[in-house]
Design a protein around this motif. Structure first.
Motif, mmCIF file in Angstrom:
data_model
loop_
_atom_site.group_PDB
_atom_site.id
_atom_site.type_symbol
_atom_site.label_atom_id
_atom_site.label_comp_id
_atom_site.label_asym_id
_atom_site.label_seq_id
_atom_site.Cartn_x
_atom_site.Cartn_y
_atom_site.Cartn_z
ATOM 1 N N THR A 6 -0.486 3.701 11.415
ATOM 2 C CA THR A 6 0.889 4.131 11.253
ATOM 3 C C THR A 6 1.102 4.638 9.838
ATOM 4 N N ASP A 7 1.551 5.874 9.721
ATOM 5 C CA ASP A 7 1.824 6.463 8.422
ATOM 6 C C ASP A 7 2.910 5.654 7.712
ATOM 7 N N GLY A 8 2.618 5.233 6.492
ATOM 8 C CA GLY A 8 3.569 4.460 5.716
ATOM 9 C C GLY A 8 3.433 2.965 5.887
ATOM 10 N N ARG A 9 2.665 2.523 6.864
ATOM 11 C CA ARG A 9 2.434 1.085 7.044
ATOM 12 C C ARG A 9 1.011 0.724 6.628
ATOM 13 N N GLU A 10 0.038 1.156 7.389
ATOM 14 C CA GLU A 10 -1.363 0.879 7.047
ATOM 15 C C GLU A 10 -1.984 2.036 6.287
ATOM 16 N N SER A 11 -1.307 3.172 6.290
ATOM 17 C CA SER A 11 -1.913 4.365 5.692
ATOM 18 C C SER A 11 -0.838 5.345 5.251
ATOM 19 N N ARG A 27 0.489 6.509 -6.218
ATOM 20 C CA ARG A 27 1.495 5.472 -5.937
ATOM 21 C C ARG A 27 0.847 4.142 -5.601
ATOM 22 N N VAL A 28 -0.148 4.176 -4.733
ATOM 23 C CA VAL A 28 -0.805 2.931 -4.321
ATOM 24 C C VAL A 28 -1.561 2.297 -5.494
ATOM 25 N N MET A 29 -2.170 3.121 -6.312
ATOM 26 C CA MET A 29 -2.906 2.585 -7.459
ATOM 27 C C MET A 29 -1.967 1.983 -8.510
ATOM 28 N N ARG A 30 -0.806 2.560 -8.689
ATOM 29 C CA ARG A 30 0.131 2.101 -9.726
ATOM 30 C C ARG A 30 0.983 0.918 -9.291
ATOM 31 N N ASP A 31 1.278 0.822 -8.007
ATOM 32 C CA ASP A 31 2.229 -0.172 -7.508
ATOM 33 C C ASP A 31 1.490 -1.339 -6.854
ATOM 34 N N LYS A 32 1.354 -2.420 -7.600
ATOM 35 C CA LYS A 32 0.595 -3.576 -7.104
ATOM 36 C C LYS A 32 1.221 -4.150 -5.824
ATOM 37 N N GLY A 33 2.546 -4.225 -5.778
ATOM 38 C CA GLY A 33 3.218 -4.756 -4.590
ATOM 39 C C GLY A 33 2.950 -3.902 -3.359
ATOM 40 N N LEU A 34 3.032 -2.603 -3.512
ATOM 41 C CA LEU A 34 2.744 -1.685 -2.405
ATOM 42 C C LEU A 34 1.291 -1.809 -1.979
ATOM 43 N N LYS A 47 0.861 -5.025 -0.053
ATOM 44 C CA LYS A 47 1.508 -4.919 1.257
ATOM 45 C C LYS A 47 0.662 -4.088 2.218
ATOM 46 N N MET A 48 0.175 -2.937 1.744
ATOM 47 C CA MET A 48 -0.645 -2.077 2.602
ATOM 48 C C MET A 48 -1.995 -2.719 2.901
ATOM 49 N N SER A 49 -2.546 -3.408 1.927
ATOM 50 C CA SER A 49 -3.821 -4.094 2.132
ATOM 51 C C SER A 49 -3.693 -5.141 3.237
ATOM 52 N N LYS A 50 -2.619 -5.911 3.199
ATOM 53 C CA LYS A 50 -2.382 -6.923 4.232
ATOM 54 C C LYS A 50 -2.197 -6.265 5.599
ATOM 55 N N ALA A 51 -1.416 -5.193 5.639
ATOM 56 C CA ALA A 51 -1.182 -4.484 6.901
ATOM 57 C C ALA A 51 -2.485 -3.906 7.454
ATOM 58 N N CYS A 52 -3.321 -3.373 6.568
ATOM 59 C CA CYS A 52 -4.612 -2.814 6.998
ATOM 60 C C CYS A 52 -5.518 -3.893 7.567
ATOM 61 N N ARG A 53 -5.565 -5.025 6.890
ATOM 62 C CA ARG A 53 -6.414 -6.113 7.370
ATOM 63 C C ARG A 53 -5.966 -6.579 8.758
#
Length: 73
Positions: free
Chosen positions: A13-18, A33-40, A43-49
C-alpha cells in the motif's frame, strides 16, 4: 520505495508499507523523507515487517499452497 513496475505485484500500500511513484523527483523526495524522519522510518519499518510476516513467511504461504494443491483435484 520504488516504481509501479517494481512494486505493483507485491501488493504493498502506497504510503503505508511503501512509497510508489514513477517520478524520479518523487522517488528521491520519498527516500530523503524516510531517511530524515526517524518516526516515519520506524512506522514504515513496522508496517513492512507485518506485511511480510502476513504474506510471505513459510507459515503464511503454507496454507495458500495447501489450498492451491487441494483445488487441483
Amino acid at each position: 520505495i520504488g516504481t509501479h513496475n517494481a512494486l505493483d505485484n507485491v501488493e504493498m500500500t502506497d504510503g503505508r508499507e511503501s512509497y510508489i511513484t514513477d517520478d524520479d523527483y518523487e522517488l528521491a523526495d520519498a527516500v530523503a523523507r524516510v531517511m530524515r524522519d526517524k518516526g516515519l522510518r520506524e512506522k514504515m519499518s513496522k508496517a513492512c515487517r507485518e506485511f511480510v510476516e502476513n504474506r510471505y513467511t513459510i507459515e503464511a504461504t503454507a496454507g495458500k499452497l495447501s489450498k492451491f494443491y487441494g483445488e487441483l483435484d
